[in-house]
Design a protein around this motif. Structure first.
Motif, PDB file in Angstrom:
ATOM      1  N   TYR A  78      34.420  -7.224  -5.761  1.00 19.90           N
ATOM      2  CA  TYR A  78      33.526  -8.374  -5.580  1.00 19.90           C
ATOM      3  C   TYR A  78      33.314  -8.656  -4.088  1.00 19.90           C
ATOM      4  CZ  TYR A  78      31.496 -12.988  -6.219  1.00 19.90           C
ATOM      5  OH  TYR A  78      30.653 -14.069  -6.190  1.00 19.90           O
ATOM      6  N   ALA A  81      30.917  -6.231  -2.505  1.00 25.23           N
ATOM      7  CA  ALA A  81      29.508  -6.542  -2.760  1.00 25.23           C
ATOM      8  C   ALA A  81      28.922  -7.394  -1.644  1.00 25.23           C
ATOM      9  CB  ALA A  81      29.362  -7.257  -4.106  1.00 25.23           C
ATOM     10  N   GLU A  91      24.830  -5.101  -6.074  1.00 27.08           N
ATOM     11  CA  GLU A  91      24.885  -5.213  -7.537  1.00 27.08           C
ATOM     12  C   GLU A  91      25.766  -4.121  -8.144  1.00 27.08           C
ATOM     13  OE1 GLU A  91      23.911  -7.758  -9.299  1.00 27.08           O
ATOM     14  OE2 GLU A  91      22.994  -8.704  -7.546  1.00 27.08           O
ATOM     15  N   ARG A  94      29.222  -5.313  -7.769  1.00 30.76           N
ATOM     16  CA  ARG A  94      29.475  -6.391  -8.738  1.00 30.76           C
ATOM     17  C   ARG A  94      29.703  -5.821 -10.133  1.00 30.76           C
ATOM     18  NH1 ARG A  94      25.229  -8.968  -5.608  1.00 30.76           N
ATOM     19  NH2 ARG A  94      26.258 -10.461  -4.224  1.00 30.76           N
ATOM     20  N   ALA A  95      28.975  -4.761 -10.469  1.00 31.57           N
ATOM     21  CA  ALA A  95      29.206  -4.115 -11.772  1.00 31.57           C
ATOM     22  C   ALA A  95      30.641  -3.599 -11.861  1.00 31.57           C
ATOM     23  CB  ALA A  95      28.198  -2.971 -11.975  1.00 31.57           C
ATOM     24  N   HIS A  98      33.011  -6.519 -12.388  1.00 37.67           N
ATOM     25  CA  HIS A  98      33.005  -6.992 -13.774  1.00 37.67           C
ATOM     26  C   HIS A  98      33.739  -6.028 -14.693  1.00 37.67           C
ATOM     27  CE1 HIS A  98      30.700 -10.718 -14.148  1.00 37.67           C
ATOM     28  NE2 HIS A  98      30.089 -10.316 -13.047  1.00 37.67           N
ATOM     29  N   LYS A 115      29.423 -13.114 -20.619  1.00 34.95           N
ATOM     30  CA  LYS A 115      29.177 -12.419 -19.354  1.00 34.95           C
ATOM     31  C   LYS A 115      30.360 -11.533 -18.979  1.00 34.95           C
ATOM     32  CE  LYS A 115      27.606 -12.883 -14.631  1.00 34.95           C
ATOM     33  NZ  LYS A 115      27.349 -13.756 -13.503  1.00 34.95           N
ATOM     34  N   GLY A 119      28.771  -8.284 -18.401  1.00 34.68           N
ATOM     35  CA  GLY A 119      28.377  -8.416 -16.994  1.00 34.68           C
ATOM     36  C   GLY A 119      28.184  -7.089 -16.281  1.00 34.68           C
ATOM     37  N   HIS A 123      24.656  -6.038 -14.471  1.00 37.04           N
ATOM     38  CA  HIS A 123      24.548  -5.710 -13.045  1.00 37.04           C
ATOM     39  C   HIS A 123      24.033  -4.280 -12.861  1.00 37.04           C
ATOM     40  CE1 HIS A 123      26.046  -9.336 -11.089  1.00 37.04           C
ATOM     41  NE2 HIS A 123      26.849  -9.461 -12.137  1.00 37.04           N
ATOM     42  N   LEU A 126      20.354  -4.360 -13.319  1.00 36.28           N
ATOM     43  CA  LEU A 126      19.671  -4.918 -12.151  1.00 36.28           C
ATOM     44  C   LEU A 126      19.600  -3.898 -11.019  1.00 36.28           C
ATOM     45  CD1 LEU A 126      18.160  -7.219 -10.879  1.00 36.28           C
ATOM     46  CD2 LEU A 126      20.356  -8.272 -10.273  1.00 36.28           C
ATOM     47  N   ILE A 171      20.474 -12.008 -13.746  1.00 32.41           N
ATOM     48  CA  ILE A 171      21.648 -11.471 -14.446  1.00 32.41           C
ATOM     49  C   ILE A 171      21.811 -12.174 -15.792  1.00 32.41           C
ATOM     50  CG2 ILE A 171      24.185 -11.364 -14.419  1.00 32.41           C
ATOM     51  CD1 ILE A 171      22.840  -9.151 -12.815  1.00 32.41           C
TER      52      ILE A 171
END
Length: 184
Positions: A78, A81, A91, A94-95, A98, A115, A119, A123, A126, A171
């Motif tokens: 995280y 990111a 992103e 972030r994936a 998650h 999420k 999640g 991500h 996205l 998201i």
């Protein structure tokens, strides 16, 4: 973001959540995130944090223990990111975050838990949308693949949770789309 401690909401009730289900969800999330990891690694080839988070999630999915190191790897991805140069690379990190955080899904019927299940896939979708110049069809293709590849535990656990909540920007929209598809 890794699963933080969320305060219970009125009406939240405990749900059944087995270790095997958590492992399947973490494995699914890791597979979704691994598909976009190269986007982050092209942006920041010297930064191993998202890969380490995915490796830790994969280890858990294959029978490893849910440890503080696993949670720390989620937080590290995280943080990675925030240091990415491009939105798509951020992103992708972030994936990965998650995916590692999916192992810490709370066993309670809260819409916000959706999420934590979906999640990484959202991500990753996205990332595809950003790389395509904003084409929502690119995100839809990733969500269709996630829907097709989701192991049974994903839909089973979602069935114990309320539908994904409103809000959350793009998201949130992607999570709600995948949630609806998996519940159909």
């Amino acid at each position: 973001m890794p699963n933080e401690s969320e305060p219970s909401q009125p009406g939240d009730s405990a749900i059944e959540l087995s270790q095997d289900e958590l492992r399947e969800i973490a494995g699914f999330a890791a597979a979704c995130a691994r598909a976009v990891l190269p986007v982050f690694e092209q942006d920041r080839p010297e930064d191993p944090r998202p890969r380490e988070a995915l490796d830790a999630a994969g280890l858990f999915a294959r029978g490893g223990r849910r440890t503080a190191a696993l949670r720390q790897s989620a937080w590290a991805a995280y943080r990675a990111a925030r240091e990415a140069a491009s939105p798509a690379a951020a992103e992708a990190a972030r994936a990965a975050s998650h995916a590692a955080g999916a192992a810490f899904l709370h066993p309670r019927a809260s819409a916000h838990q959706v999420k934590h299940v979906l999640g990484a896939a959202a991500h990753a979708a996205l990332v595809a949308e950003l790389l395509s110049g904003g084409d929502e069809a690119a995100a839809a293709t990733v969500l269709e693949r996630a829907h097709r590849d989701a192991p049974p535990a994903v839909a089973t656990v979602l069935g114990r949770l309320p539908a994904a909540p409103p809000g959350g920007g793009r998201i949130g929209e992607l999570v709600r789309a995948l949630d609806a598809a998996l519940r159909a």
